[in-house]
Write an enzyme that holds these catalytic residues in place. Structure first.
Site, mmCIF file in Angstrom:
data_model
loop_
_atom_site.group_PDB
_atom_site.id
_atom_site.type_symbol
_atom_site.label_atom_id
_atom_site.label_comp_id
_atom_site.label_asym_id
_atom_site.label_seq_id
_atom_site.Cartn_x
_atom_site.Cartn_y
_atom_site.Cartn_z
ATOM 1 N N ASN A 15 1.335 -3.382 4.753
ATOM 2 C CA ASN A 15 1.696 -2.920 6.095
ATOM 3 C C ASN A 15 0.466 -2.652 6.956
ATOM 4 O O ASN A 15 0.516 -2.804 8.175
ATOM 5 C CB ASN A 15 2.565 -1.661 6.005
ATOM 6 C CG ASN A 15 3.992 -1.998 5.587
ATOM 7 O OD1 ASN A 15 4.378 -3.166 5.601
ATOM 8 N ND2 ASN A 15 4.757 -1.000 5.207
ATOM 9 N N HIS A 21 5.800 2.176 -3.509
ATOM 10 C CA HIS A 21 6.306 1.602 -2.261
ATOM 11 C C HIS A 21 7.033 0.310 -2.564
ATOM 12 O O HIS A 21 6.401 -0.699 -2.879
ATOM 13 C CB HIS A 21 5.143 1.374 -1.299
ATOM 14 C CG HIS A 21 5.566 0.708 -0.020
ATOM 15 N ND1 HIS A 21 4.751 -0.156 0.667
ATOM 16 C CD2 HIS A 21 6.728 0.763 0.678
ATOM 17 C CE1 HIS A 21 5.391 -0.598 1.745
ATOM 18 N NE2 HIS A 21 6.599 -0.036 1.772
ATOM 19 N N SER A 43 6.240 4.159 3.192
ATOM 20 C CA SER A 43 5.635 2.870 3.525
ATOM 21 C C SER A 43 4.254 3.017 4.122
ATOM 22 O O SER A 43 3.506 2.054 4.210
ATOM 23 C CB SER A 43 6.518 2.153 4.568
ATOM 24 O OG SER A 43 7.830 2.145 4.170
ATOM 25 N N GLU A 101 4.012 -1.686 -4.388
ATOM 26 C CA GLU A 101 2.670 -1.120 -4.188
ATOM 27 C C GLU A 101 2.642 0.246 -4.858
ATOM 28 O O GLU A 101 3.452 1.123 -4.529
ATOM 29 C CB GLU A 101 2.368 -0.972 -2.686
ATOM 30 C CG GLU A 101 1.955 -2.259 -1.998
ATOM 31 C CD GLU A 101 1.635 -2.045 -0.524
ATOM 32 O OE1 GLU A 101 2.265 -1.209 0.112
ATOM 33 O OE2 GLU A 101 0.732 -2.744 -0.004
#
Ligand code: T1G
Length: 677
Positions: free
Chosen positions: A477, A427, A406, A439
């Site tokens: 993130n 991801h 992540s 992602e």
């Protein structure tokens, strides 16, 4: 007749064909061709009826949404549809593929509809923040009834040909491969009969259904303007004569078209498709063949990731270190499938087929025949590097090695192999078998065909894939971090978890930062030492307040997981604030927006400056599909366009934030991150 519409007369029937790839959108040339064809129908006494059909993969899939916002070009679609309906000779629509939006409205202007069994019929305008603006809300209640019309218009979900026939929207189901023949035969059967004009058919069904449907779907429609507008138009069909209903529909359509919500939703429609394009890599690059996928880790992520491939018909070998973890992981996959089957999403034989394509093993060596291997183990760089070093010796040449990390540095992971060109990040977002965002993180040495293959396989398993560059947290993130930092600071300064979460929910997010933390687990990333208490989160974890899974986190939860503010948590917050010497004060909702949402836009601008995202709309796609950003606000960067970069810069500077250069430029030039649609 040149252009996308051609006509041919066969046995006294005019065959009107549209050939306007890729989806026969009803652009100006198509509309002009249709109008000319209706003139020919009316003018030529040898012609007794007409069939309107489309070449290619689908019947008209709607108005040409690339025309929106541009000066109108005559004839407009409502006029064309009125011309078809007013024809003195019968007109039959021959439907295959997806008759959507204006496409379905064209069929409603026709007097009869013939469809192949695989056809889908719908009015998805509501998903673009609009409503059927060419008579659909007035003709559907007449042809398909109030209930079907309300549901189709307010949800935008298409219905099958069989369902359409059941509600009266389709008159005949043609044989696959014999659509034109069956449509011609149907047309012959209605020659000489007064055409059945939709506008003259009485509205039928239960008007009370409209309000009932609105109430039942209030949660789903929360924040959106278009669903209610659609239902108001269906209600108008019940109450008003046709022409007045049309006038009402036009007025409601224009209100939506001029609003920011439709601009946002149309932006996301195109942004999602644009995200699939990789700048600088030809779209026809040869992809690697992915016949078998390996997944390392049978935990929540590994299991969810595996399900995506199994459902796409791609066999999976799943590896765990210990038998009990492997058995638990496979059991969870089975349980999830069984739960979906119980809800009617899958047939039981499909579940058996998916499970039959899953090969559990304790041996990494069993991944030797996999074409793509996805590591989904503990978020620790040393563990990942060690695993990739082993994979390097096991995986066959040309296999793609992906990490589901992540946050961590893909280049560092790639460097632990002799084949960095075959390494990238994939991801997934939890739950991986549900969340649509993927992602795809390109390393400095990731080969173009590896990147393109990962993007293509992402689409194949039903994901919306977005290319991200290497940085801590990639796109989504990374933008979550300033939001969380500021949310934690605001707690120290006098805001409460429920105030901050309320501001985000009222903004349109599915939940706020602290509700999200309780859902995901307050203990994620915690050092696990209950005696080491350096912040509020440590204090909560030390007291077993790990979130919903322990019945308490930032909130207390009842047996139905309903949250209530916790005095114990507030006491912990107050204690830390006192220790920090932070004076409590009244904090406005606007300050929360500025410090938690404007800072996200600022981070997005930095992400663009650093080339971590290819384009601003990719950032919007990440936040819509990865975190539930309200689609009617179009994503953080489109929202910034609508807020105005200057207002955001002022808000950020007021709180002493360093403003990204690109954001400052937009403010100074009154520029936008995204082109208007
Ligand atoms: N207008 C213009 N381009 C369109 C388009 C449209 N309606 N629909 C698709 N495209 C482009 C799309 O951008 C992509 O382009 C290519 O076609 C393939 O699409 C008056 C006002 C039909 C189910 O909302 O749902 O009618 O990226 O990748 O996955 O009341 O496209 O290749 O350059 O999505 O096979 C209502 C929207 C319009 C339908 C096919 N209609 N389209 O899916 O291919 S508003 C819609 C779709 C309206 C009237 C109102 C899907 C599809 P590119 P794709 P797909």
């Amino acid at each position: 007749m040149s252009g996308p519409i051609t006509t041919e007369v066969r046995d006294g029937i005019l065959i009107v064909t549209s050939n306007n790839p890729p989806v026969n959108a009803l652009g100006a040339a198509v509309r002009q061709g249709l109008a000319a064809a209706i003139d020919q129908l009316e003018r030529d006494d040898e012609i007794k009826a007409a069939v309107i059909r489309c070449e290619g993969r689908t019947f008209f899939a709607g108005a040409d949404i690339t025309e929106f916002g541009k000066p109108p070009v005559e004839p407009m679609l409502p006029q064309v549809i009125d011309r078809i309906e007013a024809s003195s000779k019968p007109v039959v629509a021959a439907i295959h593929g997806t008759a959507l939006g204006g496409g379905l409205e064209v069929t409603l202007g026709c007097h009869y509809r013939v469809a192949v069994p695989s056809a889908k019929l719908g009015v998805p305008e509501v998903k673009l923040g609009l409503l059927p603006g060419a008579g659909g809300t007035q003709r559907l209640p007449r042809i398909a009834g109030i209930e079907a019309a309300a549901e189709m218009c307010a949800t935008g979900n298409p219905i099958s040909a069989a369902k359409a026939q059941q509600v009266g929207l389709v008159d005949k189901i043609a044989e696959e491969g014999r659509l034109l023949e069956d449509a011609l035969e149907f047309a012959k059967g209605v020659i000489g009969v007064e055409p059945r004009r939709s506008r003259e058919v009485p509205v039928h069904g239960d008007p009370a259904f409209i309000q009932k449907f609105a109430t039942e779907n209030a949660k789903k429609f929360r924040g959106f303007d278009a669903p209610a507008a659609n239902l108001r138009c269906v209600q108008a069909a019940v109450e008003l004569p046709f022409d007045q209903g049309i006038a009402f529909e036009r007025q409601e359509f224009m209100k939506l078209m001029m609003g920011t919500q439709s601009a946002a939703q149309r932006h996301i429609f195109f942004a999602e498709r644009q995200a699939a394009k990789i700048d600088g890599i030809p779209e026809d690059i040869k992809l690697r063949d992915i016949k078998r996928v390996g997944v390392i880790g049978a935990g929540t992520m590994g299991g969810g990731i595996s399900m995506n491939f199994l459902q796409a018909g791609i066999p999976v070998t799943i590896v765990e270190a210990a038998q009990e973890n492997l058995d638990r992981g496979v059991g969870v996959i089975r349980k999830n499938y069984d739960a979906s089957a119980a809800k009617g999403r899958f047939k039981s034989e499909q579940v058996d087929q998916y499970m039959g394509a899953l090969t559990p093993t304790l041996k990494l060596e069993d991944l030797a025949d996999c074409d793509l291997i996805i590591e989904a183990i503990y978020e620790n760089m040393d563990v990942k590097k060690e695993t990739f070093a082993k994979l390097d010796k096991i995986a066959k040449p040309g296999a793609i090695l992906a990490s589901n990390t992540s946050y961590l540095n893909i280049d560092e992971i790639a460097a632990s192999t002799s084949r960095p060109q075959d390494v990238l990040g994939m991801h997934f977002f939890s739950p991986a078998n549900v969340m649509k965002l993927l992602e795809v993180v390109r390393g400095a040495k990731t080969a173009p065909d590896v990147l393109a293959t990962a993007m293509a396989i992402g689409k194949k398993i039903g994901k919306v894939a977005v290319v991200a560059g290497v940085c801590y947290g990639f796109i989504g993130n990374r933008m979550l971090m300033p939001r969380q930092v500021e949310a934690n600071k605001l707690l120290m300064e006098g805001a409460t978890p429920e105030q901050i979460d309320r501001v985000h929910v009222e903004f349109g997010m599915p939940m706020g930062p602290f509700q999200m933390s309780d859902l995901a687990g307050v203990d994620i990333g915690w050092h696990r030492d209950p005696n080491r208490i350096e912040n509020v989160r440590d204090a909560l974890c030390a007291k077993g307040r790990w979130g919903q899974k322990t019945g308490k986190g930032f909130y207390d939860y009842d047996e139905k997981r309903r949250p209530t503010p916790s005095p114990e948590v507030q006491a912990i917050i107050d204690e830390f604030a006192a220790k920090e010497g932070t004076k409590k004060r009244e904090i406005s909702d606007q300050e929360i927006v500025e410090r938690t949402l404007y800072t996200m836009v600022n981070e997005g601008a930095l992400i663009l400056e650093e080339g971590i995202a290819q384009r601003a709309s990719d950032i919007d796609v990440v936040w819509i599909y990865g975190y539930g950003w309200p689609v009617y606000r179009g994503g953080p960067m489109l929202w910034a366009d609508h807020e105005g970069a200057d207002k955001i810069v002022t808000g950020l500077e007021k709180h002493g934030f360093k403003v990204a250069k690109l954001l400052k430029e937009k403010a100074e030039t009154k520029g936008r991150f995204n082109r208007p649609v």
